[in-house]
Motif scaffolding. Structure first.
Motif, short mmCIF file in Angstrom:
data_model
loop_
_atom_site.label_atom_id
_atom_site.label_comp_id
_atom_site.label_asym_id
_atom_site.label_seq_id
_atom_site.Cartn_x
_atom_site.Cartn_y
_atom_site.Cartn_z
N VAL A 1 -8.99 -6.18 -8.13
CA VAL A 1 -9.16 -5.21 -7.05
C VAL A 1 -8.79 -5.91 -5.75
O VAL A 1 -9.38 -6.94 -5.40
CB VAL A 1 -10.61 -4.70 -6.99
N THR A 2 -7.81 -5.37 -5.03
CA THR A 2 -7.37 -5.97 -3.78
C THR A 2 -7.68 -5.04 -2.62
O THR A 2 -7.20 -3.91 -2.58
CB THR A 2 -5.85 -6.25 -3.79
N VAL A 3 -8.50 -5.52 -1.71
CA VAL A 3 -8.82 -4.76 -0.50
C VAL A 3 -7.90 -5.26 0.61
O VAL A 3 -7.91 -6.45 0.94
CB VAL A 3 -10.30 -4.93 -0.10
N HIS A 4 -7.10 -4.36 1.17
CA HIS A 4 -6.12 -4.75 2.20
C HIS A 4 -6.83 -4.82 3.55
O HIS A 4 -7.30 -3.81 4.07
CB HIS A 4 -4.96 -3.77 2.19
N MET A 5 -6.87 -6.06 4.09
CA MET A 5 -7.75 -6.32 5.23
C MET A 5 -7.01 -6.89 6.43
O MET A 5 -7.47 -7.83 7.08
CB MET A 5 -8.89 -7.25 4.81
N ALA A 6 -5.84 -6.33 6.74
CA ALA A 6 -5.21 -6.69 8.01
C ALA A 6 -6.01 -6.06 9.14
O ALA A 6 -7.01 -5.35 8.92
CB ALA A 6 -3.77 -6.20 8.02
N THR A 7 -5.59 -6.26 10.38
CA THR A 7 -6.34 -5.76 11.53
C THR A 7 -6.59 -4.26 11.44
O THR A 7 -7.70 -3.77 11.71
CB THR A 7 -5.60 -6.08 12.84
N CYS A 8 -5.56 -3.51 11.03
CA CYS A 8 -5.70 -2.06 10.93
C CYS A 8 -6.72 -1.67 9.88
O CYS A 8 -7.52 -0.73 10.07
CB CYS A 8 -4.35 -1.40 10.64
N GLY A 9 -6.73 -2.38 8.76
CA GLY A 9 -7.68 -2.08 7.70
C GLY A 9 -9.10 -2.38 8.11
O GLY A 9 -10.02 -1.60 7.85
N ILE A 10 -9.29 -3.53 8.78
CA ILE A 10 -10.63 -3.91 9.23
C ILE A 10 -11.17 -2.89 10.23
O ILE A 10 -12.34 -2.48 10.16
CB ILE A 10 -10.60 -5.32 9.84
N ALA A 11 -10.32 -2.45 11.14
CA ALA A 11 -10.73 -1.45 12.13
C ALA A 11 -11.14 -0.14 11.48
O ALA A 11 -12.00 0.59 11.98
CB ALA A 11 -9.61 -1.21 13.13
N ALA A 12 -10.55 0.16 10.32
CA ALA A 12 -10.85 1.41 9.62
C ALA A 12 -12.04 1.30 8.68
O ALA A 12 -12.45 2.30 8.08
CB ALA A 12 -9.62 1.87 8.85
N GLY A 13 -12.59 0.08 8.52
CA GLY A 13 -13.77 -0.08 7.67
C GLY A 13 -13.55 -0.88 6.41
O GLY A 13 -14.36 -0.80 5.48
N ALA A 14 -12.48 -1.68 6.34
CA ALA A 14 -12.18 -2.42 5.11
C ALA A 14 -13.25 -3.45 4.76
O ALA A 14 -13.45 -3.77 3.59
CB ALA A 14 -10.82 -3.11 5.23
N ARG A 15 -13.95 -3.99 5.75
CA ARG A 15 -14.98 -4.98 5.47
C ARG A 15 -16.11 -4.37 4.64
O ARG A 15 -16.61 -4.98 3.69
CB ARG A 15 -15.56 -5.55 6.76
N GLU A 16 -16.52 -3.16 5.03
CA GLU A 16 -17.59 -2.49 4.28
C GLU A 16 -17.12 -2.15 2.86
O GLU A 16 -17.89 -2.24 1.90
CB GLU A 16 -18.02 -1.23 5.02
N CYS B 1 -0.68 2.00 7.63
CA CYS B 1 -1.84 1.89 8.52
C CYS B 1 -2.62 3.19 8.64
O CYS B 1 -3.85 3.19 8.80
CB CYS B 1 -1.40 1.42 9.90
N ALA B 2 -1.92 4.32 8.57
CA ALA B 2 -2.57 5.61 8.75
C ALA B 2 -3.50 5.95 7.60
O ALA B 2 -4.34 6.85 7.72
CB ALA B 2 -1.52 6.71 8.91
N THR B 3 -3.36 5.27 6.46
CA THR B 3 -4.19 5.60 5.29
C THR B 3 -5.24 4.53 5.00
O THR B 3 -5.87 4.55 3.95
CB THR B 3 -3.30 5.79 4.05
N GLU B 4 -5.42 3.58 5.92
CA GLU B 4 -6.42 2.53 5.71
C GLU B 4 -7.84 3.12 5.73
O GLU B 4 -8.06 4.16 6.36
CB GLU B 4 -6.30 1.46 6.81
N PRO B 5 -8.76 2.43 5.07
CA PRO B 5 -8.61 1.25 4.23
C PRO B 5 -7.95 1.57 2.89
O PRO B 5 -8.31 2.55 2.24
CB PRO B 5 -10.06 0.79 4.00
N ASN B 6 -6.97 0.75 2.52
CA ASN B 6 -6.28 0.89 1.24
C ASN B 6 -6.79 -0.15 0.25
O ASN B 6 -7.09 -1.29 0.62
CB ASN B 6 -4.77 0.72 1.42
N VAL B 7 -6.89 0.26 -1.01
CA VAL B 7 -7.35 -0.63 -2.07
C VAL B 7 -6.42 -0.49 -3.27
O VAL B 7 -6.11 0.62 -3.70
CB VAL B 7 -8.79 -0.29 -2.52
N THR B 8 -5.96 -1.63 -3.80
CA THR B 8 -5.11 -1.63 -4.99
C THR B 8 -5.93 -2.08 -6.19
O THR B 8 -6.60 -3.11 -6.15
CB THR B 8 -3.91 -2.58 -4.82
N VAL B 9 -5.88 -1.29 -7.27
CA VAL B 9 -6.56 -1.62 -8.52
C VAL B 9 -5.50 -1.89 -9.58
O VAL B 9 -4.65 -1.04 -9.84
CB VAL B 9 -7.49 -0.48 -8.98
N GLU B 10 -5.54 -3.08 -10.16
CA GLU B 10 -4.58 -3.47 -11.20
C GLU B 10 -5.34 -3.80 -12.47
O GLU B 10 -6.13 -4.73 -12.51
CB GLU B 10 -3.77 -4.67 -10.75
#
Length: 251
Positions: free
Chosen positions: A158-173, A201-210
């Motif tokens: 599971v990859t949580v995409h945590m660039a600045t845009c993702g963090i601002a959208a709530g990726a840390r939580e 960026c418009a769809t953050e937070p994005n998560v990839t499941v492999e």
């Protein structure tokens, strides 16, 4: 007693008696960190073993002469997990740097020397602790190696995409929810990582499941509750939550 209750939840110490837990609990000191604070640095003397009580700790490979970056994170460690095993193994040097990756992090710090002294004086306890550490390290290494064809579960990343845009959208939580879910029984073969921006960026937070042999699925506009449902439906039961899949996000 609070330290004992905490140690009972940690795999490294679960097999110990109450008396043993009490003795080790007396060696702990609770420390608190805020987002971005560094617990220890790669190459420093490994003076402490650390137990994560609350929050998420990033283990990073920091490049010399460069500022630390979330993109250099190799592993994220959640509650009830142990870090700083180098404190018990020569040459007693930390191999990675550790940073608080959530709003707040609370850890139990155990000084290396009194812990080693106690384990030396009580070899049965020392054997149990070191055996538990070896099991955890071996299991994590096996997951990183793809777990092999004979694994009882398909390896999952599971990859949580945590660039600045993702963090601002709530990726840390979202990352914290993923780490907590991966610690639940039955999720031993799930690895949670962080990565950079997908360019969406418009769809953050994005998560990839492999899931091995099943390709990758990218989920969009995630939050902690959605992350938990992805674990329950997709990862545990193989049912992709199509309503949250990013357009073109099935690979």
């Amino acid at each position: 007693m609070a330290a004992i209750d905490m140690l009972r939840k940690v795999e490294t110490f679960q097999s110990l008696s109450d008396d043993e837990l009490l003795a080790i609990g007396k060696l702990t000191t609770e420390k608190r960190f805020n987002y971005g604070d560094r617990l220890f640095k790669d190459g420093e003397s490994a003076t402490h073993l650390w137990i994560v009580k609350e929050g998420v700790i990033d283990l990073r490979f920091d490049l010399p002469g460069r500022e630390t970056s979330e993109e250099s994170t190799l592993s994220s460690i959640s509650a009830n997990k142990t870090i700083g095993w180098s404190s018990l193994v020569p040459p007693y040097k930390y191999k990675l740097s550790a940073y608080c990756a959530s709003t707040r992090c609370t850890v139990l710090e155990i000084d290396r020397e009194p812990l080693r002294e106690y384990l030396t004086k009580h070899p049965k306890t020392g054997y149990q602790v070191l055996s538990a550490i070896l099991r955890v390290v071996g299991r994590r290494f096996q997951r990183l190696q793809g777990a092999g064809d004979d694994a009882p579960f398909s390896p999952v990343k599971v990859t949580v995409h945590m660039a600045t845009c993702g963090i601002a959208a709530g990726a840390r939580e979202v990352m914290q929810a993923a780490m907590e879910a991966s610690s639940a029984p039955g999720n031993e073969w799930v690895t949670v990582e962080s990565s950079g921006c997908l360019g969406k960026c418009a769809t953050e937070p994005n998560v990839t499941v492999e899931i091995q042999s099943q390709g990758a699925v990218v989920y969009q506009k995630m939050d902690p509750e959605k992350m938990r449902r992805v674990f329950e439906d997709h990862i545990a039961n193989g049912q992709i939550v199509n309503e949250w899949v990013l357009e073109g996000g099935k690979i």
